[in-house]
Design a protein around this motif. Sequence first.
Motif, PDB file in Angstrom:
ATOM      1  N   ASN A   1      40.819  42.651  40.394  1.00 42.12           N
ATOM      2  CA  ASN A   1      42.012  42.474  39.944  1.00 42.12           C
ATOM      3  C   ASN A   1      42.462  41.058  40.173  1.00 42.12           C
ATOM      4  OD1 ASN A   1      42.259  45.036  38.923  1.00 42.12           O
ATOM      5  ND2 ASN A   1      43.364  45.829  40.899  1.00 42.12           N
ATOM      6  N   LEU A   2      42.128  40.396  41.280  1.00 43.07           N
ATOM      7  CA  LEU A   2      42.395  39.020  41.536  1.00 43.07           C
ATOM      8  C   LEU A   2      41.761  38.207  40.714  1.00 43.07           C
ATOM      9  CD1 LEU A   2      42.853  38.828  45.444  1.00 43.07           C
ATOM     10  CD2 LEU A   2      44.525  39.006  43.861  1.00 43.07           C
ATOM     11  N   LEU A   3      40.457  38.551  40.415  1.00 41.02           N
ATOM     12  CA  LEU A   3      39.374  37.610  39.597  1.00 41.02           C
ATOM     13  C   LEU A   3      39.965  37.473  38.283  1.00 41.02           C
ATOM     14  CD1 LEU A   3      35.726  38.789  40.669  1.00 41.02           C
ATOM     15  CD2 LEU A   3      36.793  36.506  40.601  1.00 41.02           C
ATOM     16  N   ARG A   4      40.847  38.422  37.603  1.00 42.29           N
ATOM     17  CA  ARG A   4      41.306  38.620  36.278  1.00 42.29           C
ATOM     18  C   ARG A   4      42.154  37.295  36.030  1.00 42.29           C
ATOM     19  NH1 ARG A   4      42.073  44.378  37.013  1.00 42.29           N
ATOM     20  NH2 ARG A   4      40.045  45.415  36.156  1.00 42.29           N
TER      21      ARG A   4
ATOM     22  N   HIS B   1      41.244  34.234  37.144  1.00 40.85           N
ATOM     23  CA  HIS B   1      40.343  33.414  37.446  1.00 40.85           C
ATOM     24  C   HIS B   1      39.107  33.381  36.317  1.00 40.85           C
ATOM     25  CE1 HIS B   1      42.595  31.883  40.825  1.00 40.85           C
ATOM     26  NE2 HIS B   1      42.729  33.149  41.235  1.00 40.85           N
ATOM     27  N   ARG B   2      39.412  34.158  35.260  1.00 45.50           N
ATOM     28  CA  ARG B   2      38.236  34.133  34.470  1.00 45.50           C
ATOM     29  C   ARG B   2      37.607  32.868  33.896  1.00 45.50           C
ATOM     30  NH1 ARG B   2      36.606  39.199  35.356  1.00 45.50           N
ATOM     31  NH2 ARG B   2      38.227  40.751  34.740  1.00 45.50           N
ATOM     32  N   ARG B   3      38.339  31.869  33.584  1.00 46.01           N
ATOM     33  CA  ARG B   3      37.733  30.654  33.206  1.00 46.01           C
ATOM     34  C   ARG B   3      36.885  30.109  34.157  1.00 46.01           C
ATOM     35  NH1 ARG B   3      42.850  27.617  30.166  1.00 46.01           N
ATOM     36  NH2 ARG B   3      43.150  29.200  28.761  1.00 46.01           N
ATOM     37  N   THR B   4      37.398  30.230  35.594  1.00 47.02           N
ATOM     38  CA  THR B   4      36.517  29.674  36.619  1.00 47.02           C
ATOM     39  C   THR B   4      35.069  30.234  36.659  1.00 47.02           C
ATOM     40  OG1 THR B   4      38.596  29.137  37.698  1.00 47.02           O
ATOM     41  CG2 THR B   4      36.281  29.458  38.920  1.00 47.02           C
ATOM     42  N   GLU B   5      35.197  31.727  36.401  1.00 51.38           N
ATOM     43  CA  GLU B   5      34.303  32.656  36.464  1.00 51.38           C
ATOM     44  C   GLU B   5      32.962  32.124  35.388  1.00 51.38           C
ATOM     45  OE1 GLU B   5      32.804  37.402  36.646  1.00 51.38           O
ATOM     46  OE2 GLU B   5      34.900  36.530  35.641  1.00 51.38           O
TER      47      GLU B   5
ATOM     48  N   ARG C   1      29.865  34.521  44.194  1.00 49.29           N
ATOM     49  CA  ARG C   1      28.896  34.614  43.127  1.00 49.29           C
ATOM     50  C   ARG C   1      29.407  34.606  41.592  1.00 49.29           C
ATOM     51  NH1 ARG C   1      24.952  38.085  46.101  1.00 49.29           N
ATOM     52  NH2 ARG C   1      23.259  36.505  46.425  1.00 49.29           N
ATOM     53  N   ARG C   2      30.816  34.854  41.662  1.00 50.93           N
ATOM     54  CA  ARG C   2      31.505  35.098  40.453  1.00 50.93           C
ATOM     55  C   ARG C   2      32.521  33.755  40.159  1.00 50.93           C
ATOM     56  NH1 ARG C   2      33.668  40.795  38.809  1.00 50.93           N
ATOM     57  NH2 ARG C   2      34.012  39.871  37.103  1.00 50.93           N
ATOM     58  N   VAL C   3      32.970  33.247  41.215  1.00 49.15           N
ATOM     59  CA  VAL C   3      33.891  31.790  40.901  1.00 49.15           C
ATOM     60  C   VAL C   3      33.499  30.726  41.920  1.00 49.15           C
ATOM     61  CG1 VAL C   3      35.755  33.310  39.955  1.00 49.15           C
ATOM     62  CG2 VAL C   3      35.762  32.879  42.477  1.00 49.15           C
ATOM     63  N   GLY C   4      32.583  30.811  42.603  1.00 54.55           N
ATOM     64  CA  GLY C   4      32.060  29.743  43.568  1.00 54.55           C
ATOM     65  C   GLY C   4      32.819  29.849  45.102  1.00 54.55           C
ATOM     66  N   VAL C   5      32.026  29.308  45.957  1.00 57.38           N
ATOM     67  CA  VAL C   5      32.525  29.233  47.358  1.00 57.38           C
ATOM     68  C   VAL C   5      34.034  28.953  47.744  1.00 57.38           C
ATOM     69  CG1 VAL C   5      31.994  28.648  49.773  1.00 57.38           C
ATOM     70  CG2 VAL C   5      30.247  28.996  48.094  1.00 57.38           C
TER      71      VAL C   5
ATOM     72  N   GLU D   1      32.696  44.283  31.203  1.00 56.73           N
ATOM     73  CA  GLU D   1      31.294  44.743  31.303  1.00 56.73           C
ATOM     74  C   GLU D   1      30.742  44.006  32.711  1.00 56.73           C
ATOM     75  OE1 GLU D   1      29.627  45.093  26.767  1.00 56.73           O
ATOM     76  OE2 GLU D   1      30.007  43.080  27.507  1.00 56.73           O
ATOM     77  N   ARG D   2      31.150  42.562  32.722  1.00 56.98           N
ATOM     78  CA  ARG D   2      30.772  41.958  34.261  1.00 56.98           C
ATOM     79  C   ARG D   2      31.384  42.670  35.281  1.00 56.98           C
ATOM     80  NH1 ARG D   2      31.882  37.442  31.450  1.00 56.98           N
ATOM     81  NH2 ARG D   2      33.973  37.231  32.280  1.00 56.98           N
ATOM     82  N   ASP D   3      32.407  43.110  34.932  1.00 51.55           N
ATOM     83  CA  ASP D   3      33.187  43.718  36.346  1.00 51.55           C
ATOM     84  C   ASP D   3      32.297  44.835  36.949  1.00 51.55           C
ATOM     85  OD1 ASP D   3      35.419  42.011  36.711  1.00 51.55           O
ATOM     86  OD2 ASP D   3      36.741  43.261  35.516  1.00 51.55           O
ATOM     87  N   VAL D   4      32.088  45.765  35.730  1.00 47.98           N
ATOM     88  CA  VAL D   4      31.417  46.922  35.985  1.00 47.98           C
ATOM     89  C   VAL D   4      29.936  46.571  36.590  1.00 47.98           C
ATOM     90  CG1 VAL D   4      30.320  48.864  35.210  1.00 47.98           C
ATOM     91  CG2 VAL D   4      32.588  48.449  34.389  1.00 47.98           C
ATOM     92  N   LEU D   5      29.248  45.756  35.879  1.00 45.63           N
ATOM     93  CA  LEU D   5      27.973  45.180  36.283  1.00 45.63           C
ATOM     94  C   LEU D   5      28.112  44.647  37.659  1.00 45.63           C
ATOM     95  CD1 LEU D   5      24.838  44.953  34.864  1.00 45.63           C
ATOM     96  CD2 LEU D   5      25.369  42.638  34.474  1.00 45.63           C
ATOM     97  N   THR D   6      28.714  43.900  37.751  1.00 40.60           N
ATOM     98  CA  THR D   6      28.633  43.222  39.252  1.00 40.60           C
ATOM     99  C   THR D   6      28.957  44.078  40.478  1.00 40.60           C
ATOM    100  OG1 THR D   6      30.781  42.238  39.101  1.00 40.60           O
ATOM    101  CG2 THR D   6      28.987  40.812  38.515  1.00 40.60           C
ATOM    102  N   LEU D   7      29.853  45.157  40.187  1.00 41.20           N
ATOM    103  CA  LEU D   7      30.276  45.838  41.152  1.00 41.20           C
ATOM    104  C   LEU D   7      29.107  47.021  41.316  1.00 41.20           C
ATOM    105  CD1 LEU D   7      33.976  46.796  40.480  1.00 41.20           C
ATOM    106  CD2 LEU D   7      33.330  45.395  42.228  1.00 41.20           C
ATOM    107  N   ILE D   8      28.405  47.462  40.506  1.00 44.25           N
ATOM    108  CA  ILE D   8      27.223  48.342  40.682  1.00 44.25           C
ATOM    109  C   ILE D   8      26.006  47.544  40.927  1.00 44.25           C
ATOM    110  CG2 ILE D   8      25.841  49.880  39.378  1.00 44.25           C
ATOM    111  CD1 ILE D   8      28.354  50.917  37.849  1.00 44.25           C
ATOM    112  N   SER D   9      25.704  46.467  40.384  1.00 38.29           N
ATOM    113  CA  SER D   9      24.466  45.943  40.826  1.00 38.29           C
ATOM    114  C   SER D   9      24.446  44.867  42.124  1.00 38.29           C
ATOM    115  CB  SER D   9      23.968  45.137  39.431  1.00 38.29           C
ATOM    116  OG  SER D   9      24.651  43.917  39.260  1.00 38.29           O
ATOM    117  N   GLN D  10      25.446  44.243  42.183  1.00 36.38           N
ATOM    118  CA  GLN D  10      25.716  43.182  43.356  1.00 36.38           C
ATOM    119  C   GLN D  10      26.204  43.952  44.618  1.00 36.38           C
ATOM    120  OE1 GLN D  10      27.682  39.672  42.122  1.00 36.38           O
ATOM    121  NE2 GLN D  10      28.392  39.683  44.377  1.00 36.38           N
TER     122      GLN D  10
END
Length: 197
Positions: free
Chosen positions: A83-86, A88-92, A41-45, A139-148
Motif C-alpha cells: 500500500n505504501l508503494l502505491r 511511489h510507483r514512478r520511483t518503482e 527491489r522495488r524502489v531502491g535501498v 500485476e507487479r504487486d501480485v507477482l512480487t509478493l508471490i515470487s519474491q
Amino acid sequence: MTTTRAGLTDGDLIRLSGTQPESFGAIFDRHATAIHRYLARRVGVALADDLTAETFLTAFKSRGTYDLSRPDALPWLYGIAANLLRGHRRTELRQYRALARTGIDPAPAAPDDRVLSRVTAAEHVRALAGALARLSAGERDVLTLISQAQLSYPEAARALDIPVGTVRSRLHSARKRLRAALHDFPQLDLTNGIDDE
C-alpha cells in the motif's frame, strides 16, 4: 513480569503489545529484513529504508485491527508495504528501468551470493526488469509478493485486500506477458517459485 519472546507467535506478540508496546519490537526484529529486501527491489535501498520504517510505524498504529488468530504477521506487513508503494510507483518504474539498463539489483546482496552467478545473470536480469516495468501495478504487486516474498495465493490476497481469484488472474496475466517479453530467454523458468495452488 517479563515474557520470553522466542516461543510467541506474531499474533501473541501483537496481542501482548496492547499492554506492553515494546513487545512489538520483536515483530520488527523478525520481519524487517524481509520487508526491506522486498521494498529495496522495488524502489531502491534509500527509499526502502524510509518505507520499511513507515511500514512498521503503520503496523504499530493499526495493530488493534490485526487478526490475532493469524500466527504470522508477514503477509499483513507485506500488504502495508505494498500500500505504501502505491505512492511511489514512478520511483518503482525508474528502478526497474535502471535495472533493465544496468543489470545491477538495488537490493543488498545476501551473504551467500556468488559474483560469477550475478555476472552471468546480468543479461537476464536486465530483460526481466524491463518486462516488469511494463506490467500493470496490480500485476507487479501480485507477482512480487508471490515470487519474491514467497507468499501463498491466500496470503497475497490478504496482503492486497483482493479476492484469491483476482490474485490468480493477475498472476496468470503477468506470467503470460513476461513469457511474451522474454521469448529470447527460454532458459528463464517463469514458473520457478510460483506454484499453482
